[in-house]
Design an enzyme around this catalytic site. Structure first.
Site, PDB file in Angstrom:
ATOM      1  N   TYR A  51     -36.555  15.531 116.869  1.00  0.00           N
ATOM      2  CA  TYR A  51     -35.455  16.304 117.466  1.00  0.00           C
ATOM      3  C   TYR A  51     -34.558  16.947 116.405  1.00  0.00           C
ATOM      4  O   TYR A  51     -33.388  17.231 116.680  1.00  0.00           O
ATOM      5  CB  TYR A  51     -34.628  15.414 118.391  1.00  0.00           C
ATOM      6  CG  TYR A  51     -35.224  15.247 119.778  1.00  0.00           C
ATOM      7  CD1 TYR A  51     -35.362  16.343 120.634  1.00  0.00           C
ATOM      8  CD2 TYR A  51     -35.622  13.994 120.252  1.00  0.00           C
ATOM      9  CE1 TYR A  51     -35.893  16.198 121.911  1.00  0.00           C
ATOM     10  CE2 TYR A  51     -36.155  13.846 121.537  1.00  0.00           C
ATOM     11  CZ  TYR A  51     -36.280  14.953 122.355  1.00  0.00           C
ATOM     12  OH  TYR A  51     -36.801  14.822 123.624  1.00  0.00           O
ATOM     13  N   ASN A 114     -34.003  11.539 131.038  1.00  0.00           N
ATOM     14  CA  ASN A 114     -34.537  12.537 131.971  1.00  0.00           C
ATOM     15  C   ASN A 114     -36.069  12.579 132.011  1.00  0.00           C
ATOM     16  O   ASN A 114     -36.671  13.616 132.245  1.00  0.00           O
ATOM     17  CB  ASN A 114     -33.915  13.911 131.711  1.00  0.00           C
ATOM     18  CG  ASN A 114     -34.193  14.419 130.302  1.00  0.00           C
ATOM     19  OD1 ASN A 114     -34.895  13.773 129.533  1.00  0.00           O
ATOM     20  ND2 ASN A 114     -33.650  15.570 129.984  1.00  0.00           N
ATOM     21  N   HIS A 117     -40.309  14.958 128.123  1.00  0.00           N
ATOM     22  CA  HIS A 117     -40.094  16.061 127.181  1.00  0.00           C
ATOM     23  C   HIS A 117     -41.271  17.004 127.290  1.00  0.00           C
ATOM     24  O   HIS A 117     -42.400  16.573 127.496  1.00  0.00           O
ATOM     25  CB  HIS A 117     -40.014  15.553 125.729  1.00  0.00           C
ATOM     26  CG  HIS A 117     -40.204  16.662 124.726  1.00  0.00           C
ATOM     27  ND1 HIS A 117     -39.172  17.470 124.336  1.00  0.00           N
ATOM     28  CD2 HIS A 117     -41.317  17.134 124.112  1.00  0.00           C
ATOM     29  CE1 HIS A 117     -39.648  18.395 123.495  1.00  0.00           C
ATOM     30  NE2 HIS A 117     -40.952  18.202 123.343  1.00  0.00           N
TER      31      HIS A 117
HETATM   32  P1  RTP Z   1     -36.630  17.997 125.934  1.00  0.00           P
HETATM   33  O1  RTP Z   1     -36.490  18.692 124.601  1.00  0.00           O
HETATM   34  O2  RTP Z   1     -36.406  16.523 125.876  1.00  0.00           O
HETATM   35  O3  RTP Z   1     -37.913  18.381 126.623  1.00  0.00           O
HETATM   36  O4  RTP Z   1     -35.495  18.554 126.925  1.00  0.00           O
HETATM   37  P2  RTP Z   1     -35.038  20.049 127.138  1.00  0.00           P
HETATM   38  O5  RTP Z   1     -35.864  20.996 126.309  1.00  0.00           O
HETATM   39  O6  RTP Z   1     -35.004  20.275 128.614  1.00  0.00           O
HETATM   40  O7  RTP Z   1     -33.562  20.005 126.591  1.00  0.00           O
HETATM   41  P3  RTP Z   1     -33.025  20.207 125.096  1.00  0.00           P
HETATM   42  O8  RTP Z   1     -31.946  21.232 125.148  1.00  0.00           O
HETATM   43  O9  RTP Z   1     -34.160  20.420 124.138  1.00  0.00           O
HETATM   44  O10 RTP Z   1     -32.350  18.801 124.789  1.00  0.00           O
HETATM   45  C1  RTP Z   1     -33.107  17.690 124.369  1.00  0.00           C
HETATM   46  C2  RTP Z   1     -32.655  16.467 125.116  1.00  0.00           C
HETATM   47  O11 RTP Z   1     -31.310  16.153 124.738  1.00  0.00           O
HETATM   48  C3  RTP Z   1     -30.592  15.658 125.847  1.00  0.00           C
HETATM   49  N1  RTP Z   1     -29.443  16.498 126.114  1.00  0.00           N
HETATM   50  N2  RTP Z   1     -28.287  16.030 126.401  1.00  0.00           N
HETATM   51  N3  RTP Z   1     -25.561  15.744 127.063  1.00  0.00           N
HETATM   52  C4  RTP Z   1     -26.077  16.956 126.954  1.00  0.00           C
HETATM   53  O12 RTP Z   1     -25.426  17.965 127.103  1.00  0.00           O
HETATM   54  C5  RTP Z   1     -27.485  17.069 126.582  1.00  0.00           C
HETATM   55  N4  RTP Z   1     -28.125  18.185 126.409  1.00  0.00           N
HETATM   56  C6  RTP Z   1     -29.395  17.828 126.103  1.00  0.00           C
HETATM   57  C7  RTP Z   1     -31.512  15.670 127.047  1.00  0.00           C
HETATM   58  O13 RTP Z   1     -32.036  14.371 127.227  1.00  0.00           O
HETATM   59  C8  RTP Z   1     -32.596  16.636 126.632  1.00  0.00           C
HETATM   60  O14 RTP Z   1     -33.821  16.328 127.264  1.00  0.00           O
HETATM   61 MG    MG Z   2     -36.152  20.702 124.236  1.00  0.00          MG
END
Ligand code: RTP
Ligand code: MG
Length: 142
Positions: A51, A114, A117
């Site tokens: 990440y 959630n 990923h």
């Molecule tokens: P992922 O990378 O896990 O597939 O999820 P995503 O693309 O839908 O979301 P991303 O923006 O890449 O964020 C990675 C993970 O960080 C956590 N998160 N928390 N508290 C917040 O505002 C926040 N924003 C993101 C989430 O668990 C997200 O899956």
């Molecule tokens: Mg993401």
């Protein structure tokens, strides 16, 4: 549309809920093939590196703590338009905003935990697949 590969992770909350099979079933019903898979308990270093793009974000430490809190299942999905298709199956990052019938709407309850990923672009798919799998660990199928 071209055949693509994408990196998927079943996160610790979904593994703890015992819904690995239900999530795999969603992939298979959508014609995505699992061409590599492993269960692992990420180290702090592995989660931070995975990440790295979020390093400066306020939620980074919580995200790393969550991703190392229990075992995950990591897989490569292959199929037509696999990257976007997997994102559609997953639903919005925040399960409360995820469309009914998506993995996050059905199996997750908070934005932090959630369920899954999925790579969000061709460039991230390439990096993320290589992050977890060597070429000889991927088994293409017809
Ligand atoms: P992922 O990378 O896990 O597939 O999820 P995503 O693309 O839908 O979301 P991303 O923006 O890449 O964020 C990675 C993970 O960080 C956590 N998160 N928390 N508290 C917040 O505002 C926040 N924003 C993101 C989430 O668990 C997200 O899956
Ligand atoms: Mg993401």
């Amino acid at each position: 549309m071209a055949t693509e590969r994408t990196l998927s992770i079943i996160k610790p909350d979904a593994v703890a809920k015992n819904v690995i099979g239900e999530i795999y079933s969603r992939f298979e019903k959508a014609d995505l093939k699992i061409v590599a898979a492993k269960m692992m308990h990420l180290t702090q270093e592995q989660a931070e590196g995975f990440y790295a793009e979020h390093k400066e974000r306020p939620f980074f430490n919580d995200l790393v703590a969550f991703m190392t809190s229990g075992p995950v299942v990591v897989q490569v999905l292959e199929g037509e338009g696999a990257i976007g298709k997997n994102r559609d199956l997953m639903g919005a990052t925040n399960p409360k905003e995820a469309e009914a019938g998506t993995i996050r709407a059905d199996f997750a309850s908070t934005i932090d935990a959630n369920a899954v990923h999925g790579s969000d672009s061709a460039a991230s798919a390439e990096r993320e697949v290589a992050y977890f799998f060597n070429d000889d660990e991927i088994c293409p199928r017809n």
